[in-house]
Design a protein around this motif. Sequence first.
Motif, PDB file in Angstrom:
ATOM      1  N   THR A   1       0.846  -1.183   0.000  1.00 18.98           N
ATOM      2  CA  THR A   1       0.000   0.000   0.000  1.00 18.98           C
ATOM      3  C   THR A   1       0.882   1.233   0.000  1.00 18.98           C
ATOM      4  O   THR A   1       1.974   1.245   0.563  1.00 18.98           O
ATOM      5  N   THR A   2       0.370   2.274  -0.626  1.00 21.38           N
ATOM      6  CA  THR A   2       1.109   3.528  -0.670  1.00 21.38           C
ATOM      7  C   THR A   2       0.906   4.258   0.662  1.00 21.38           C
ATOM      8  O   THR A   2      -0.061   3.991   1.381  1.00 21.38           O
ATOM      9  N   PRO A   3       1.805   5.169   0.972  1.00 22.05           N
ATOM     10  CA  PRO A   3       1.620   5.948   2.205  1.00 22.05           C
ATOM     11  C   PRO A   3       0.285   6.702   2.213  1.00 22.05           C
ATOM     12  O   PRO A   3      -0.352   6.818   3.259  1.00 22.05           O
ATOM     13  N   ALA A   4      -0.154   7.185   1.055  1.00 18.74           N
ATOM     14  CA  ALA A   4      -1.428   7.912   0.980  1.00 18.74           C
ATOM     15  C   ALA A   4      -2.595   6.983   1.297  1.00 18.74           C
ATOM     16  O   ALA A   4      -3.524   7.355   2.028  1.00 18.74           O
ATOM     17  N   THR A   5      -2.567   5.777   0.785  1.00 21.59           N
ATOM     18  CA  THR A   5      -3.630   4.805   1.049  1.00 21.59           C
ATOM     19  C   THR A   5      -3.639   4.426   2.514  1.00 21.59           C
ATOM     20  O   THR A   5      -4.700   4.334   3.145  1.00 21.59           O
ATOM     21  N   GLU A   6      -2.460   4.215   3.066  1.00 19.17           N
ATOM     22  CA  GLU A   6      -2.353   3.864   4.478  1.00 19.17           C
ATOM     23  C   GLU A   6      -2.862   5.004   5.363  1.00 19.17           C
ATOM     24  O   GLU A   6      -3.585   4.770   6.333  1.00 19.17           O
ATOM     25  N   ALA A   7      -2.510   6.239   5.008  1.00 17.51           N
ATOM     26  CA  ALA A   7      -2.974   7.401   5.773  1.00 17.51           C
ATOM     27  C   ALA A   7      -4.494   7.517   5.698  1.00 17.51           C
ATOM     28  O   ALA A   7      -5.157   7.804   6.702  1.00 17.51           O
TER      29      ALA A   7
ATOM     30  N   GLN B   1      -6.633   5.096   5.286  1.00 17.16           N
ATOM     31  CA  GLN B   1      -7.199   4.028   6.116  1.00 17.16           C
ATOM     32  C   GLN B   1      -7.157   4.409   7.594  1.00 17.16           C
ATOM     33  O   GLN B   1      -8.104   4.141   8.329  1.00 17.16           O
ATOM     34  N   ILE B   2      -6.084   5.041   8.019  1.00 14.87           N
ATOM     35  CA  ILE B   2      -5.962   5.482   9.407  1.00 14.87           C
ATOM     36  C   ILE B   2      -7.008   6.552   9.721  1.00 14.87           C
ATOM     37  O   ILE B   2      -7.666   6.497  10.767  1.00 14.87           O
ATOM     38  N   VAL B   3      -7.184   7.503   8.807  1.00 14.22           N
ATOM     39  CA  VAL B   3      -8.166   8.571   9.016  1.00 14.22           C
ATOM     40  C   VAL B   3      -9.579   7.999   9.074  1.00 14.22           C
ATOM     41  O   VAL B   3     -10.380   8.371   9.937  1.00 14.22           O
ATOM     42  N   ARG B   4      -9.901   7.078   8.176  1.00  9.57           N
ATOM     43  CA  ARG B   4     -11.234   6.455   8.180  1.00  9.57           C
ATOM     44  C   ARG B   4     -11.473   5.689   9.484  1.00  9.57           C
ATOM     45  O   ARG B   4     -12.555   5.749  10.064  1.00  9.57           O
TER      46      ARG B   4
ATOM     47  N   ALA C   1     -12.066   8.194  12.234  1.00  8.11           N
ATOM     48  CA  ALA C   1     -13.403   8.786  12.101  1.00  8.11           C
ATOM     49  C   ALA C   1     -14.474   7.824  12.593  1.00  8.11           C
ATOM     50  O   ALA C   1     -15.411   8.229  13.287  1.00  8.11           O
ATOM     51  N   ARG C   2     -14.357   6.544  12.261  1.00  5.07           N
ATOM     52  CA  ARG C   2     -15.321   5.542  12.743  1.00  5.07           C
ATOM     53  C   ARG C   2     -15.295   5.470  14.269  1.00  5.07           C
ATOM     54  O   ARG C   2     -16.339   5.396  14.911  1.00  5.07           O
ATOM     55  N   THR C   3     -14.108   5.521  14.837  1.00  6.52           N
ATOM     56  CA  THR C   3     -13.977   5.449  16.294  1.00  6.52           C
ATOM     57  C   THR C   3     -14.577   6.680  16.962  1.00  6.52           C
ATOM     58  O   THR C   3     -15.317   6.562  17.943  1.00  6.52           O
ATOM     59  N   LEU C   4     -14.287   7.865  16.441  1.00  2.87           N
ATOM     60  CA  LEU C   4     -14.786   9.109  17.042  1.00  2.87           C
ATOM     61  C   LEU C   4     -16.293   9.253  16.922  1.00  2.87           C
ATOM     62  O   LEU C   4     -16.932   9.885  17.760  1.00  2.87           O
TER      63      LEU C   4
END
Length: 113
Positions: free
Chosen positions: A3-9, A11-14, A17-20
Amino acid sequence: MNTTPATEAEQIVRSLARTLTAPQPTECLPCYLDRVLRVARCDGTLRLAKRYRDTVAPRATALERRMHQSGGCCDCEILMNVYESKSDDVHPCQGTRKGSTSPCGLWRPVRHW
């Protein structure tokens, strides 16, 4: 698969957001909306109310219809037209029973004359 760093980032943001935006245990619908709308903007839909329903009370199939009938056509309107807080401080939520979309004791229905 790499995965690219952008894709990984992304996924982390999503995931964050789901957690918050996840409903807390025993949190009522108005307290949930009040908490989440402090960090997420209303998008003019019932997106958050639907998320709450799907997570907490999936059998509450009439939630959208009830909110619309009371003037809650989007998440923020639920807090303006459907439920009003009894005081300025609505934290922490007093809780509600599992599977319920009813408000806790910190909220009351808005009276429409």
